[in-house]
Design an enzyme around this catalytic site. Structure first.
Site, mmCIF file in Angstrom:
data_model
loop_
_atom_site.group_PDB
_atom_site.id
_atom_site.type_symbol
_atom_site.label_atom_id
_atom_site.label_comp_id
_atom_site.label_asym_id
_atom_site.label_seq_id
_atom_site.Cartn_x
_atom_site.Cartn_y
_atom_site.Cartn_z
ATOM 1 N N HIS A 187 3.008 10.934 21.707
ATOM 2 C CA HIS A 187 2.988 9.522 22.075
ATOM 3 C C HIS A 187 4.004 8.746 21.252
ATOM 4 O O HIS A 187 4.493 9.212 20.219
ATOM 5 C CB HIS A 187 1.585 8.919 21.924
ATOM 6 C CG HIS A 187 1.009 9.024 20.556
ATOM 7 N ND1 HIS A 187 0.488 10.195 20.043
ATOM 8 C CD2 HIS A 187 0.848 8.095 19.574
ATOM 9 C CE1 HIS A 187 0.049 9.996 18.821
ATOM 10 N NE2 HIS A 187 0.256 8.728 18.504
ATOM 11 N N ARG B 266 -8.367 3.024 14.571
ATOM 12 C CA ARG B 266 -8.346 4.369 15.147
ATOM 13 C C ARG B 266 -9.254 5.290 14.357
ATOM 14 O O ARG B 266 -9.251 5.260 13.124
ATOM 15 C CB ARG B 266 -6.918 4.916 15.118
ATOM 16 C CG ARG B 266 -6.708 6.168 15.952
ATOM 17 C CD ARG B 266 -5.304 6.687 15.800
ATOM 18 N NE ARG B 266 -5.188 7.662 14.705
ATOM 19 C CZ ARG B 266 -4.044 8.125 14.238
ATOM 20 N NH1 ARG B 266 -2.895 7.686 14.713
ATOM 21 N NH2 ARG B 266 -4.026 9.018 13.258
ATOM 22 N N HIS C 113 5.809 11.566 18.680
ATOM 23 C CA HIS C 113 5.183 12.385 17.644
ATOM 24 C C HIS C 113 3.802 12.842 18.092
ATOM 25 O O HIS C 113 3.223 12.341 19.056
ATOM 26 C CB HIS C 113 5.065 11.604 16.329
ATOM 27 C CG HIS C 113 4.097 10.472 16.390
ATOM 28 N ND1 HIS C 113 4.361 9.288 17.063
ATOM 29 C CD2 HIS C 113 2.843 10.323 15.879
ATOM 30 C CE1 HIS C 113 3.341 8.478 16.962
ATOM 31 N NE2 HIS C 113 2.390 9.079 16.251
ATOM 32 N N ASP D 137 0.076 13.341 16.106
ATOM 33 C CA ASP D 137 -0.510 12.834 14.868
ATOM 34 C C ASP D 137 -0.699 13.932 13.822
ATOM 35 O O ASP D 137 -1.337 14.958 14.075
ATOM 36 C CB ASP D 137 -1.871 12.185 15.152
ATOM 37 C CG ASP D 137 -1.734 10.876 15.901
ATOM 38 O OD1 ASP D 137 -0.703 10.195 15.729
ATOM 39 O OD2 ASP D 137 -2.654 10.535 16.665
#
Length: 276
Positions: free
Chosen positions: A252, A267, A103, A105
């Site tokens: 990723h 994150r 995917h 983000d």
């Protein structure tokens, strides 16, 4: 001549990924260091740092050097005083983890994030939990020419409900949304000018210009193409490692091969602009 004067850059693969050393991200980076780190990100798409002990404020300060910080539209806000922080965690009770399919983000946003900076502080004791990254430049450029001609100019729908539909039943956020957007199947990187494939299994639902069965078939072909190992690198986490990826030209996938063990990271995400 070495183009880098304030950092050291070591490639992981010829196509994608580089490890950066010689910089302490807990301190304010100089303008020259910023330029060189940004240049390394543009050149290698995902960059990695080892042995970086960061507070939340230092993590956010580093992210802000690259742009305004993005707040996820529907993820749990595990740190209410820091809505910009997305917690990435698993423990002995976890049956699934976020990001187990390839995917990009939050591609469902009208202006998807420019990049993400993940700081991992706890990793499984016996390995596992690696993250795979793939170059969407390479994915696009390695398509057969008739396929490139076919998809040029097409657009696709990206829907957060596909990735995060389970969040509809949650009530932990008053401002939760599940955005959907339409983006080019092939986008142009706003800095490098290179073309990148921009559909992903996590969020993309349909190509607008094709009827349902044809759209499904073309998307599945593209998803399988993206999974080609030669487009990828694989990062093995250690405590206090950082991965910083360019969300506009990578995908990723998180590997969940450590069930029963604990893994914890935080994150920050840098806001981006509308794909074109």
């Amino acid at each position: 001549m070495n183009a880098y004067q304030t950092i050291e850059v070591t490639k992981l693969t010829p196509v994608i990924g580089a490890e950066i050393s010689g910089v302490d991200l807990s301190r304010e980076i100089s303008d020259r260091q910023f330029e060189e780190i940004h240049g390394a990100l543009m050149a290698h798409l995902v960059i990695f740092f080892r042995d970086q002990e960061l507070t939340i404020e230092q993590h956010k300060a580093f992210g802000r050097r690259f742009g305004e910080l993005h707040v996820h539209p529907n993820a749990p806000q595990d740190l209410p005083d820091h809505p910009e922080i997305l917690v990435v965690a698993a423990d002995k009770n976890s049956k699934h983890v976020a990001g187990e399919v390839w995917h990009t983000d939050v591609s469902s946003d009208a202006e998807p994030p420019m990049g993400s900076i993940l700081h991992m502080s706890v990793v499984p004791p016996d390995g596992g939990g690696d993250t795979m990254f793939a170059s969407m430049y390479e994915a696009y450029e390695r398509l057969a020419e008739p396929v490139r001609r076919m998809i040029e100019g097409m657009t696709a729908f990206h829907d957060s409900a596909k990735a995060h539909g389970y969040r509809l039943k949650q009530n932990d956020r008053a401002n939760m949304t599940l955005p959907s957007s339409e983006h080019p199947v092939v986008r142009t990187h706003p800095v490098t000018g290179r073309k990148a494939l921009y559909v992903n299994r996590g969020f993309t639902t349909r190509i607008r210009q094709l009827p349902g069965p044809d759209s499904d078939a073309v998307l599945e072909m593209l998803y399988r193409h993206i999974e080609t190992p030669e487009f990828q690198c694989r990062f093995r986490w250690r405590p206090n490692s950082i991965a910083f990826w360019d969300n506009r030209a990578t995908q990723h996938r998180a590997l969940f091969d450590y069930q029963g063990e604990r893994r914890y990271g935080q994150r920050v995400t840098v806001s981006g602009d509308r794909p074109f």
